[in-house]
Design a protein around this motif. Structure first.
Motif, mmCIF file in Angstrom:
data_model
loop_
_atom_site.group_PDB
_atom_site.id
_atom_site.type_symbol
_atom_site.label_atom_id
_atom_site.label_comp_id
_atom_site.label_asym_id
_atom_site.label_seq_id
_atom_site.Cartn_x
_atom_site.Cartn_y
_atom_site.Cartn_z
ATOM 1 N N SER A 144 -6.573 -1.476 -1.212
ATOM 2 C CA SER A 144 -5.333 -1.853 -1.711
ATOM 3 C C SER A 144 -5.395 -3.343 -1.722
ATOM 4 C CB SER A 144 -4.184 -1.167 -0.926
ATOM 5 O OG SER A 144 -4.008 -0.094 -1.321
ATOM 6 N N ALA A 145 -5.935 -3.776 -0.691
ATOM 7 C CA ALA A 145 -6.141 -5.460 -0.387
ATOM 8 C C ALA A 145 -6.989 -6.013 -1.381
ATOM 9 C CB ALA A 145 -6.482 -5.605 1.214
ATOM 10 N N LEU A 148 -8.160 6.623 5.490
ATOM 11 C CA LEU A 148 -6.792 6.167 5.697
ATOM 12 C C LEU A 148 -6.978 4.677 5.719
ATOM 13 C CD1 LEU A 148 -3.708 6.717 7.750
ATOM 14 C CD2 LEU A 148 -4.888 4.469 7.956
ATOM 15 N N LEU A 149 -8.178 4.062 6.656
ATOM 16 C CA LEU A 149 -8.477 2.668 6.435
ATOM 17 C C LEU A 149 -9.200 2.219 5.608
ATOM 18 C CD1 LEU A 149 -10.019 2.548 10.345
ATOM 19 C CD2 LEU A 149 -7.595 1.997 9.605
ATOM 20 N N GLU A 171 4.003 -1.897 3.516
ATOM 21 C CA GLU A 171 3.334 -3.087 3.390
ATOM 22 C C GLU A 171 2.527 -3.585 4.642
ATOM 23 O OE1 GLU A 171 6.667 -5.650 2.408
ATOM 24 O OE2 GLU A 171 6.093 -5.833 0.373
ATOM 25 N N LEU A 172 1.402 -4.126 4.323
ATOM 26 C CA LEU A 172 0.559 -4.554 5.501
ATOM 27 C C LEU A 172 0.471 -5.814 5.850
ATOM 28 C CD1 LEU A 172 -2.510 -2.323 4.503
ATOM 29 C CD2 LEU A 172 -0.907 -1.779 6.131
ATOM 30 N N HIS A 219 0.691 -1.119 -0.008
ATOM 31 C CA HIS A 219 0.011 -0.150 -0.057
ATOM 32 C C HIS A 219 0.865 1.276 -0.078
ATOM 33 C CE1 HIS A 219 -3.280 2.790 0.856
ATOM 34 N NE2 HIS A 219 -2.624 3.314 1.977
ATOM 35 N N ARG A 220 0.787 1.858 -1.067
ATOM 36 C CA ARG A 220 1.956 2.978 -1.287
ATOM 37 C C ARG A 220 3.109 2.806 -0.892
ATOM 38 N NH1 ARG A 220 -2.906 7.353 1.045
ATOM 39 N NH2 ARG A 220 -4.373 6.825 -0.844
ATOM 40 N N THR A 275 0.225 -0.376 10.550
ATOM 41 C CA THR A 275 1.369 -0.847 10.378
ATOM 42 C C THR A 275 1.852 -0.958 12.121
ATOM 43 O OG1 THR A 275 2.747 1.260 10.732
ATOM 44 C CG2 THR A 275 2.408 0.079 8.537
ATOM 45 N N LEU A 309 -4.696 -3.272 9.311
ATOM 46 C CA LEU A 309 -4.883 -2.030 8.646
ATOM 47 C C LEU A 309 -3.835 -0.957 9.133
ATOM 48 C CD1 LEU A 309 -8.817 -1.624 8.433
ATOM 49 C CD2 LEU A 309 -7.218 -2.662 6.717
ATOM 50 N N ARG A 330 -6.802 1.371 2.596
ATOM 51 C CA ARG A 330 -5.900 0.143 2.650
ATOM 52 C C ARG A 330 -6.627 -1.051 2.473
ATOM 53 N NH1 ARG A 330 -1.911 2.051 7.630
ATOM 54 N NH2 ARG A 330 -1.144 3.764 6.471
#
Length: 226
Positions: free
Chosen positions: A100-101, A93-94, A23-24, A19-20, A74, A72, A97
């Motif tokens: 992105s998932a 923000l959440l 990494e999550l 994500h940008r 780091t 969600l 993400r």
């Protein structure tokens, strides 16, 4: 995707979701012949190790659905949030993400073609709804467990997938917030109340009732023959 075939159970595979510039961490579980992919968006102060989400995810896998549990935030963000609570209510923000998932999953062969169910708890429900609004062609349904759909704001009107809102019968403030949010939804929705349950569904049998309601909805949204 590797599976634990020797025991007949599916292996939970650790994954890293880009994500940008970060990494999550996540855990992906894929049963044989999955009907869909359930992407979990945890709630306030929680993460992929939440016993409630893991309980729900295990039963969904047993019913034939792939699941993605993810953090969600780091580790550094989580440490800040424990002190300030500044990230858990940052819905943009959440939601970004969760998006992105969903996008990342399209590059994973075992789940790339599966319809996605966005499953949010508490503030994660708002993130799931915003993600559904941003990815209408990928998200086939949204589930909120004890959620705050009201925090999704203007995105509620852009959700196209059906929505299931599950609230504990004793969670009176959240019941009202869910009912208020439905006035902004244009997608089909259903509110289901679990009698005697509080916000976290910690009462005996309460979470199992949640799972029954979720599976009932998924059977409608994602028929087995499809």
């Amino acid at each position: 995707m590797a599976r634990n075939d020797s025991t007949g159970s599916e292996a939970r595979i650790p994954v890293r979701i880009p994500h940008r510039d970060i990494e999550l961490d996540g855990d992906l579980t894929v049963p044989a012949h999955p009907r869909g992919l359930v992407v979990f968006a945890h709630g306030s102060g929680s993460g992929r190790h939440s016993p409630r989400n893991q309980h729900v995810a295990a039963d969904l896998v047993a019913a034939g659905f792939a699941t993605l549990l993810m953090d969600l935030l780091t580790q550094a963000e989580e440490a800040v949030d424990v002190e300030t609570r500044e990230h858990r209510f940052d819905i943009p923000l959440l939601a970004a993400r969760v998006v992105s998932a969903i996008d990342w999953a399209q590059g994973v062969p075992d789940v790339a073609e599966l319809p996605v169910i966005a499953f949010g708890a508490s503030t994660g429900a708002a993130a799931a709804l915003v993600a559904a609004a941003k990815r209408p062609d990928r998200v086939a349904g949204v589930v909120s467990r004890g959620g705050r759909p009201d925090l999704a704001g203007d995105a509620l009107a852009d959700v196209r997938a059906p929505v299931l809102l599950i609230v504990g019968g004793n969670d009176l403030v959240v019941i009202q917030l869910n009912e208020d949010a439905t006035h902004e939804l244009t997608a089909p929705f259903d509110i289901r109340i679990v009698p005697g349950a509080t916000h976290l569904f910690e009462e005996p049998g309460a979470l199992d009732q949640v799972i029954d309601l979720v599976l009932e909805a998924l059977d409608r949204w994602l028929p087995a023959h499809a």
